[in-house]
Design a protein around this motif. Structure first.
Motif, PDB file in Angstrom:
ATOM      1  N   CYS A 137       7.876  -0.321  -6.688  1.00 24.15           N
ATOM      2  CA  CYS A 137       7.159  -0.920  -5.566  1.00 24.15           C
ATOM      3  C   CYS A 137       6.321  -2.099  -6.034  1.00 24.15           C
ATOM      4  O   CYS A 137       6.322  -3.175  -5.412  1.00 24.15           O
TER       5      CYS A 137
ATOM      6  N   HIS B 108       1.675  13.192   0.773  1.00 19.97           N
ATOM      7  CA  HIS B 108       2.612  12.068   0.763  1.00 19.97           C
ATOM      8  C   HIS B 108       2.329  11.002  -0.278  1.00 19.97           C
ATOM      9  O   HIS B 108       3.048   9.998  -0.331  1.00 19.97           O
ATOM     10  N   GLU B 109       1.302  11.187  -1.104  1.00 19.58           N
ATOM     11  CA  GLU B 109       1.046  10.267  -2.209  1.00 19.58           C
ATOM     12  C   GLU B 109       1.172  11.034  -3.518  1.00 19.58           C
ATOM     13  O   GLU B 109       0.920  12.235  -3.574  1.00 19.58           O
TER      14      GLU B 109
ATOM     15  N   SER C  56       0.951   0.273  -6.000  1.00 21.06           N
ATOM     16  CA  SER C  56       1.755  -0.765  -5.342  1.00 21.06           C
ATOM     17  C   SER C  56       1.544  -2.152  -5.933  1.00 21.06           C
ATOM     18  O   SER C  56       2.259  -3.088  -5.579  1.00 21.06           O
TER      19      SER C  56
ATOM     20  N   VAL D 207      -1.364   4.465  -1.196  1.00 24.70           N
ATOM     21  CA  VAL D 207      -1.673   3.419  -0.219  1.00 24.70           C
ATOM     22  C   VAL D 207      -3.021   2.797  -0.570  1.00 24.70           C
ATOM     23  O   VAL D 207      -4.029   3.508  -0.663  1.00 24.70           O
TER      24      VAL D 207
ATOM     25  N   HIS E 200       3.566   3.935   5.066  1.00 17.97           N
ATOM     26  CA  HIS E 200       4.890   4.340   4.605  1.00 17.97           C
ATOM     27  C   HIS E 200       5.916   4.230   5.732  1.00 17.97           C
ATOM     28  O   HIS E 200       7.096   3.956   5.481  1.00 17.97           O
TER      29      HIS E 200
ATOM     30  N   MET F 255       5.204  -1.373   0.763  1.00 23.46           N
ATOM     31  CA  MET F 255       4.976   0.034   0.428  1.00 23.46           C
ATOM     32  C   MET F 255       6.288   0.802   0.423  1.00 23.46           C
ATOM     33  O   MET F 255       7.177   0.521   1.223  1.00 23.46           O
ATOM     34  N   ASP F 256       6.351   1.785  -0.464  1.00 22.05           N
ATOM     35  CA  ASP F 256       7.477   2.713  -0.520  1.00 22.05           C
ATOM     36  C   ASP F 256       6.955   4.140  -0.352  1.00 22.05           C
ATOM     37  O   ASP F 256       5.795   4.421  -0.675  1.00 22.05           O
ATOM     38  N   PRO F 257       7.795   5.054   0.129  1.00 28.54           N
ATOM     39  CA  PRO F 257       7.375   6.455   0.255  1.00 28.54           C
ATOM     40  C   PRO F 257       6.868   7.004  -1.070  1.00 28.54           C
ATOM     41  O   PRO F 257       7.438   6.744  -2.134  1.00 28.54           O
TER      42      PRO F 257
END
Length: 283
Positions: free
Chosen positions: A153, A207-208, A125, A96, A76, A90-92
């Motif tokens: 994304c 964060h995901e 993604s 992943v 990210h 990738m985007d925030p």
């Protein structure tokens, strides 16, 4: 083939100075490695070099290192993830792609013909579909996800290899014309039991998207929904590829077989991964 987008930068008052506007130098990279090491990053030197390559200026590098030190996934921070030889944008907040999932892609590539109809369900993604399409340029590729951030994304990754991305809940997102035509169904559905989310690494947990991780009480809730509809969407002889954990294999096989499909599990020691492959018979 997907290519990385320009990295994000953080404006600051110092950015106007010659030192701040210059490209990162060896001293900047060394300082970045020290900061990452102090934050607990095991591969601090490697990460510092990757972040430096993505940074336009020394100020960018410092800002990006601080985001990484605060716990953001490296992918990210730099804006891309390496997956099956590709750079996946990738985007925030977007899931992943893990290296272990390359095993699923390799099994799918081996089973695909030259011009397969491919669906990447719960695509995140779009890494899986993009990787298969890169290996099979004649593929008709469709990807779908319910998360708007993932859809945005995935469009940058999937459309660059000639595929289409759809927004919606599982098969409901797909064009009706795909029903009964899908040769390869990539279904890397969430399979972490709800109770285990709390023990995931903070990078994933914080964060995901929760929807990309949480598979319900036993981790198989989404698989059940996919399995129930998959036979209607698969072409005769079509195959579905699902990643799961070793402990879930017996239950996953029972679910798929209960919905009328032949199913077997394959395990890779190299990738530390388990994939269940299901197929429907000719009707």
């Amino acid at each position: 083939m997907p290519t990385p987008f320009p990295p994000r930068s953080t404006p600051s008052a110092a950015a106007a100075s010659p030192a701040a506007s210059s490209a990162p130098g060896p001293a900047d990279v060394a300082a970045a490695a020290d900061r990452l090491r102090a934050a607990g990053c095991v591969f601090a030197e490697d990460e510092a070099r990757l972040i430096a390559d993505a940074a336009r200026t020394a100020a960018d590098l410092r800002a990006m290192v601080e985001r990484r030190a605060a716990g953001l996934p490296l992918e990210h921070v730099v804006g891309w993830a390496e997956f099956h030889g590709l750079r996946i944008l990738m985007d925030p907040g977007v899931f992943v792609p893990r290296r272990r999932t390359e095993f699923l892609v390799e099994r799918a590539i081996a089973a695909a013909g030259e011009r397969p109809v491919v669906v990447d369900l719960c695509c995140g993604s779009g890494a899986l579909g993009a990787a298969l399409a890169a290996a099979r340029p004649g593929a008709e590729l469709h990807a779908a996800d319910i998360d708007p951030a993932a859809v945005r994304c995935a469009r940058r990754n999937v459309e660059s290899v000639g595929g289409s991305v759809h927004s919606g809940d599982l098969f409901a997102a797909l064009p009706a014309g795909l029903r009964g035509r899908v040769d390869v169904l990539l279904a890397n559905v969430p399979y972490v039991p709800t109770g285990d989310i709390r023990v995931l690494p903070a990078e994933a947990r914080e964060h995901e998207a929760r929807a990309a991780l949480d598979g319900g009480a036993d981790g198989l809730a989404v698989l059940r929904r996919v399995s129930a509809q998959a036979p209607d969407w698969l072409a005769p002889g079509g195959r579905m590829f699902v990643e799961t954990s070793d402990r879930q294999v017996p239950s996953a096989l029972a679910i798929l077989r209960g919905d009328g499909m032949a199913a077997e599990a394959e395990t890779s020691k190299e990738y530390a991964a388990t994939v269940v492959v299901a197929s429907r018979a000719n009707r």
